[in-house]
Design a protein around this motif. Structure first.
Motif, PDB file in Angstrom:
ATOM      1  N   GLU A   1      47.160  46.287  31.419  1.00 42.88           N
ATOM      2  CA  GLU A   1      48.467  45.639  31.304  1.00 42.88           C
ATOM      3  C   GLU A   1      49.621  46.525  31.750  1.00 42.88           C
ATOM      4  O   GLU A   1      50.610  46.032  32.291  1.00 42.88           O
ATOM      5  N   HIS A   2      49.526  47.832  31.506  1.00 43.67           N
ATOM      6  CA  HIS A   2      50.673  48.709  31.748  1.00 43.67           C
ATOM      7  C   HIS A   2      50.546  49.602  32.978  1.00 43.67           C
ATOM      8  O   HIS A   2      51.554  49.997  33.549  1.00 43.67           O
ATOM      9  N   LEU A   3      49.334  49.929  33.383  1.00 46.95           N
ATOM     10  CA  LEU A   3      49.145  50.809  34.529  1.00 46.95           C
ATOM     11  C   LEU A   3      48.526  50.102  35.723  1.00 46.95           C
ATOM     12  O   LEU A   3      48.695  50.540  36.856  1.00 46.95           O
ATOM     13  N   GLY A   4      47.784  49.054  35.447  1.00 46.10           N
ATOM     14  CA  GLY A   4      47.111  48.335  36.517  1.00 46.10           C
ATOM     15  C   GLY A   4      45.856  49.059  36.964  1.00 46.10           C
ATOM     16  O   GLY A   4      45.468  50.079  36.399  1.00 46.10           O
ATOM     17  N   PRO A   5      45.211  48.533  38.016  1.00 48.49           N
ATOM     18  CA  PRO A   5      43.981  49.174  38.489  1.00 48.49           C
ATOM     19  C   PRO A   5      44.264  50.565  39.057  1.00 48.49           C
ATOM     20  O   PRO A   5      45.375  50.842  39.520  1.00 48.49           O
ATOM     21  N   ARG A   6      43.257  51.422  39.010  1.00 46.72           N
ATOM     22  CA  ARG A   6      43.425  52.787  39.495  1.00 46.72           C
ATOM     23  C   ARG A   6      43.601  52.774  41.018  1.00 46.72           C
ATOM     24  O   ARG A   6      42.740  52.326  41.744  1.00 46.72           O
ATOM     25  N   PRO A   7      44.729  53.324  41.504  1.00 48.88           N
ATOM     26  CA  PRO A   7      44.906  53.443  42.955  1.00 48.88           C
ATOM     27  C   PRO A   7      43.941  54.495  43.514  1.00 48.88           C
ATOM     28  O   PRO A   7      43.566  55.439  42.819  1.00 48.88           O
ATOM     29  N   ASP A   8      43.544  54.330  44.770  1.00 49.54           N
ATOM     30  CA  ASP A   8      42.657  55.298  45.414  1.00 49.54           C
ATOM     31  C   ASP A   8      43.265  56.698  45.353  1.00 49.54           C
ATOM     32  O   ASP A   8      44.465  56.868  45.548  1.00 49.54           O
TER      33      ASP A   8
END
Length: 160
Positions: free
Chosen positions: A61-68
């Motif tokens: 909810e707060h960080l979203g999916p992990r960026p590459d």
């Protein structure tokens, strides 16, 4: 009911990145035999979330999916793993987000190096603009190594 009388909630997170992250953080903060415990739990760093589902929900909810190329980082390195103090950050940012340590040498930037023959040498190292610099030699004196790393820093830093 499984053997041993224990019941388990099925959450579907087992084996996922978020599951592995949560349990790695938990081990660093609470398992005294963990190799990095003294950097985390030994300094009083705790994990706010009591279960992996809460942690996964917050991250989603707060960080979203992990960026590459990024991993979880504490914004305040002396703070806990808690809401408002975690973010996705690249290695370059995480390497600058370190606590100040003098270590065994008594000097900032001077590190112990044990040679193959068992003798102790001291080497200077520091990071500037994302680059890692080392003194060209190892020294028997911590003060000598410190002086050399200061000289190297003065040569390296663009003062203009």
């Amino acid at each position: 009911m499984p053997a041993g009388g224990k019941t388990y909630e099925i959450h579907g997170l087992y084996g996922t990145l978020i599951y592995r992250m949560y349990h790695a953080i938990k081990a660093r903060c609470y398992t005294t035999s963990h190799h990095a415990y003294h950097y985390y739990g030994g300094r009083g760093i705790t994990l706010y979330w009591t279960d992996v589902v809460e942690f996964a929900r917050y991250v989603e909810e707060h960080l979203g999916p992990r960026p590459d190329g990024m991993s979880l980082d504490r914004i305040n390195n002396d703070g806990n793993y808690e809401p408002g103090n975690i973010r996705w950050a690249p290695k370059e940012v995480q390497s600058r987000n370190r606590r100040y340590r003098i270590g065994e040498s008594g000097y900032k930037w001077v590190m112990k190096k044990t040679m193959r023959n068992g003798s102790i040498r001291w080497k200077g190292t520091f990071t500037y603009n994302g680059e890692i610099y080392h003194t060209p030699h190892s020294y028997t004196s911590t003060y000598e190594a410190f002086c050399q790393v200061i000289a190297l820093r003065l040569e390296t830093i663009n003062w203009l």
